[in-house]
Write a protein that holds these residues in place. Structure first.
Motif, PDB file in Angstrom:
ATOM      1  N   THR A  68       1.004  -1.226   0.328  1.00  0.00           N
ATOM      2  CA  THR A  68       0.065   0.052  -0.023  1.00  0.00           C
ATOM      3  C   THR A  68       0.908   1.285  -0.258  1.00  0.00           C
ATOM      4  O   THR A  68       0.302   2.697   0.001  1.00  0.00           O
ATOM      5  CB  THR A  68      -1.278  -0.336   1.526  1.00  0.00           C
ATOM      6  OG1 THR A  68      -0.052  -0.357   2.429  1.00  0.00           O
ATOM      7  CG2 THR A  68      -1.467  -1.109   1.192  1.00  0.00           C
ATOM      8  N   ASP A  69       1.919   1.444   0.810  1.00  0.00           N
ATOM      9  CA  ASP A  69       3.098   2.207   0.806  1.00  0.00           C
ATOM     10  C   ASP A  69       3.822   2.663  -1.189  1.00  0.00           C
ATOM     11  O   ASP A  69       3.745   3.290  -1.463  1.00  0.00           O
ATOM     12  CB  ASP A  69       4.107   2.213   1.015  1.00  0.00           C
ATOM     13  CG  ASP A  69       3.785   2.305   2.981  1.00  0.00           C
ATOM     14  OD1 ASP A  69       2.453   2.435   3.283  1.00  0.00           O
ATOM     15  OD2 ASP A  69       4.431   1.384   3.957  1.00  0.00           O
ATOM     16  N   ASP A  71       2.659   1.664  -4.706  1.00  0.00           N
ATOM     17  CA  ASP A  71       1.131   0.881  -5.633  1.00  0.00           C
ATOM     18  C   ASP A  71       0.160   1.498  -5.479  1.00  0.00           C
ATOM     19  O   ASP A  71      -0.400   1.409  -4.401  1.00  0.00           O
ATOM     20  CB  ASP A  71       1.384  -0.789  -5.744  1.00  0.00           C
ATOM     21  CG  ASP A  71       3.025  -0.856  -6.348  1.00  0.00           C
ATOM     22  OD1 ASP A  71       3.793  -0.332  -7.164  1.00  0.00           O
ATOM     23  OD2 ASP A  71       3.635  -2.176  -5.473  1.00  0.00           O
ATOM     24  N   SER A  72      -0.211   1.375  -6.020  1.00  0.00           N
ATOM     25  CA  SER A  72      -2.073   1.762  -6.161  1.00  0.00           C
ATOM     26  C   SER A  72      -2.856  -0.319  -6.397  1.00  0.00           C
ATOM     27  O   SER A  72      -2.016  -0.024  -7.640  1.00  0.00           O
ATOM     28  CB  SER A  72      -2.192   2.757  -6.935  1.00  0.00           C
ATOM     29  OG  SER A  72      -2.865   2.065  -8.662  1.00  0.00           O
ATOM     30  N   VAL A  73      -3.613  -0.241  -6.037  1.00  0.00           N
ATOM     31  CA  VAL A  73      -4.621  -0.790  -6.135  1.00  0.00           C
ATOM     32  C   VAL A  73      -4.524  -1.579  -7.978  1.00  0.00           C
ATOM     33  O   VAL A  73      -4.688  -2.579  -8.932  1.00  0.00           O
ATOM     34  CB  VAL A  73      -6.250  -1.498  -6.476  1.00  0.00           C
ATOM     35  CG1 VAL A  73      -6.796  -2.468  -6.486  1.00  0.00           C
ATOM     36  CG2 VAL A  73      -5.733  -1.227  -4.318  1.00  0.00           C
ATOM     37  N   GLY A  74      -5.508  -0.473  -8.303  1.00  0.00           N
ATOM     38  CA  GLY A  74      -5.014  -0.303 -10.011  1.00  0.00           C
ATOM     39  C   GLY A  74      -4.136  -0.367 -10.821  1.00  0.00           C
ATOM     40  O   GLY A  74      -3.954  -1.014 -11.239  1.00  0.00           O
ATOM     41  N   GLU A  75      -3.214   0.072 -10.236  1.00  0.00           N
ATOM     42  CA  GLU A  75      -1.346  -0.301 -10.664  1.00  0.00           C
ATOM     43  C   GLU A  75      -0.866  -2.376 -10.477  1.00  0.00           C
ATOM     44  O   GLU A  75      -1.055  -1.972 -12.008  1.00  0.00           O
ATOM     45  CB  GLU A  75      -0.041   0.694 -10.145  1.00  0.00           C
ATOM     46  CG  GLU A  75      -0.153   2.211 -10.826  1.00  0.00           C
ATOM     47  CD  GLU A  75       0.291   2.713  -9.487  1.00  0.00           C
ATOM     48  OE1 GLU A  75       1.210   2.333  -8.829  1.00  0.00           O
ATOM     49  OE2 GLU A  75       0.715   4.129 -10.242  1.00  0.00           O
ATOM     50  N   SER A 106     -11.176   5.168  -7.336  1.00  0.00           N
ATOM     51  CA  SER A 106      -9.936   5.665  -7.270  1.00  0.00           C
ATOM     52  C   SER A 106      -9.018   4.082  -8.571  1.00  0.00           C
ATOM     53  O   SER A 106      -8.625   3.862  -9.517  1.00  0.00           O
ATOM     54  CB  SER A 106      -9.017   5.828  -6.646  1.00  0.00           C
ATOM     55  OG  SER A 106      -8.732   4.453  -5.836  1.00  0.00           O
ATOM     56  N   THR A 107      -9.572   2.878  -8.065  1.00  0.00           N
ATOM     57  CA  THR A 107      -9.418   1.897  -8.638  1.00  0.00           C
ATOM     58  C   THR A 107      -9.353   2.215 -10.244  1.00  0.00           C
ATOM     59  O   THR A 107      -9.366   1.989 -11.897  1.00  0.00           O
ATOM     60  CB  THR A 107      -9.437   0.854  -8.055  1.00  0.00           C
ATOM     61  OG1 THR A 107      -8.850   0.434  -6.931  1.00  0.00           O
ATOM     62  CG2 THR A 107      -9.209  -0.799  -8.925  1.00  0.00           C
ATOM     63  N   HIS A 110      -8.468   4.473 -12.550  1.00  0.00           N
ATOM     64  CA  HIS A 110      -7.180   4.405 -13.264  1.00  0.00           C
ATOM     65  C   HIS A 110      -7.161   3.223 -13.959  1.00  0.00           C
ATOM     66  O   HIS A 110      -6.612   3.081 -14.963  1.00  0.00           O
ATOM     67  CB  HIS A 110      -5.967   4.081 -11.358  1.00  0.00           C
ATOM     68  CG  HIS A 110      -5.005   3.398 -12.075  1.00  0.00           C
ATOM     69  ND1 HIS A 110      -3.814   4.894 -12.311  1.00  0.00           N
ATOM     70  CD2 HIS A 110      -4.503   2.646 -13.004  1.00  0.00           C
ATOM     71  CE1 HIS A 110      -2.440   3.577 -12.519  1.00  0.00           C
ATOM     72  NE2 HIS A 110      -2.826   2.863 -12.866  1.00  0.00           N
TER      73      HIS A 110
END
Length: 124
Positions: A68-69, A71-75, A106-107, A110
């Motif tokens: 979580t620090d 990467d985003s979940v979408g990435e 946001s996911t 993205h």
């Protein structure tokens, strides 16, 4: 694919913990991580697999850990879909209430703007 956070140490600190400015680092609890993964598997099995199987749609389900620090979940989802050569990414839009439900989470946002494979966002 269901994404769960990588377990990280918990930092507890401050006045009264062990003295002013002292910090205690508690290692991640593997049991909590197992419960998170089991909950994700149970959710997917109950909610999506019956529909996919009934429709005779080929599918692959993965539980993926991510930081979580960094990467985003979408990435994470976009990168994994590309590596797998996925036909499409299907995801449910998060339910954030009446006003916010008009907007994508946001996911989803993205993925719809950065994913190299088609993205289907389910509403409702």
């Amino acid at each position: 694919m269901h994404v769960v956070p990588i377990p990280v140490p918990e930092v507890v600190g401050g006045i009264g913990v062990g003295g002013a400015g002292d910090f205690i680092v508690q290692p991640p609890d593997p049991a909590v991580d197992r419960r998170n993964v089991e909950a994700a598997e149970k959710f997917i099995s109950a909610r999506f697999l019956p529909l996919l199987n009934e429709a005779k749609q080929p599918h692959k389900v993965e539980i993926v850990h991510f930081s979580t620090d960094a990467d985003s979940v979408g990435e994470v989802v976009a990168a994994r879909a590309e590596r797998l050569g996925a036909t499409a990414v299907v995801l449910a839009k998060s339910n954030k209430g009446a006003i916010k439900s008009f907007f994508l989470g946001s996911t989803a946002k993205h993925l719809t703007t950065h994913c190299t494979v088609p993205v289907v966002v389910l509403h409702g």
